[in-house]
Design a protein around this motif. Sequence first.
Motif, mmCIF file in Angstrom:
data_model
loop_
_atom_site.group_PDB
_atom_site.id
_atom_site.type_symbol
_atom_site.label_atom_id
_atom_site.label_comp_id
_atom_site.label_asym_id
_atom_site.label_seq_id
_atom_site.Cartn_x
_atom_site.Cartn_y
_atom_site.Cartn_z
ATOM 1 N N VAL A 1 0.885 -1.025 -0.164
ATOM 2 C CA VAL A 1 -0.081 -0.085 -0.262
ATOM 3 C C VAL A 1 0.878 1.446 0.258
ATOM 4 O O VAL A 1 0.302 2.703 -0.158
ATOM 5 N N ARG B 1 -5.407 3.840 3.798
ATOM 6 C CA ARG B 1 -4.187 2.429 3.328
ATOM 7 C C ARG B 1 -3.820 1.586 4.582
ATOM 8 O O ARG B 1 -3.454 0.567 4.178
ATOM 9 N N ILE C 1 -4.942 -0.136 -4.998
ATOM 10 C CA ILE C 1 -4.579 -0.942 -4.356
ATOM 11 C C ILE C 1 -5.822 -2.263 -4.089
ATOM 12 O O ILE C 1 -5.421 -3.464 -4.290
ATOM 13 N N GLU D 1 -5.223 -4.451 -7.502
ATOM 14 C CA GLU D 1 -4.513 -5.391 -6.810
ATOM 15 C C GLU D 1 -4.421 -6.329 -6.240
ATOM 16 O O GLU D 1 -4.211 -7.632 -6.871
#
Length: 228
Positions: A125, A145, A179, A182
């Motif tokens: 992150v 995050r 993020i 991913e």
Amino acid sequence: MIEMSEVYKTYPNGVSAINGISVKINKGEFVYVVGPSGAGKSTFIKMMYREEKPTKGSITVNGIQLSKLRNTKVPIFRRNLGVVFQDFKLLPTLTVYENVAFAMEVIEEHPKQIKKRVMEVLDLVGLKHKARMVPTELSGGEQQRVSIARSIVNSPQVVIADEPTGNLDPETSWEIMNILEEINNRGTTIVMATHNRDIVNNLKRRVIAIDNGKIVRDEQRGEYGYEY
């Protein structure tokens, strides 16, 4: 991964939040949940991690039938789930590292494994360099995050995100979405409630639209749809 069958939810005050929802979310999917305020989105999401219980119907998550799950077993069930909230819910007196590590400490993971895994997810992150800071020293996007890192540190099969970009500016929102993308690309199922039209329309995934406690639309690579 997630299956609801004829689920209803009526609150003690008589409000019917969910009215006969049946849906299946498969392993590895990325699903947006959209709809107007008061439509039942939050209840729909909360029932997935057993924050709310259905009045009627069955919910199965990760092979566990939630209506039969004892309250004492809920923490164990949640070990295979990651939950990301709009308001982060970080522990203010703990550092970034400690906030993420806490999720592993409660399941009594070995200290050596905790250190290795926490630094891995902080790297993912982009916050490895801020591990010693406390939440008040971070921006809103950075705090989110950390929240995401905490949600995935135990390698959950499912991440449930309730308005994860709701308090963030557009640029930061896209950083958060990158993020989450991913994480999804690595095989984790993601269910995300959102009001963000741009994200839904540009990052096309499955869209489940809820209105008046019912699923009114369920489309692969759908769009946000009418005004909410």
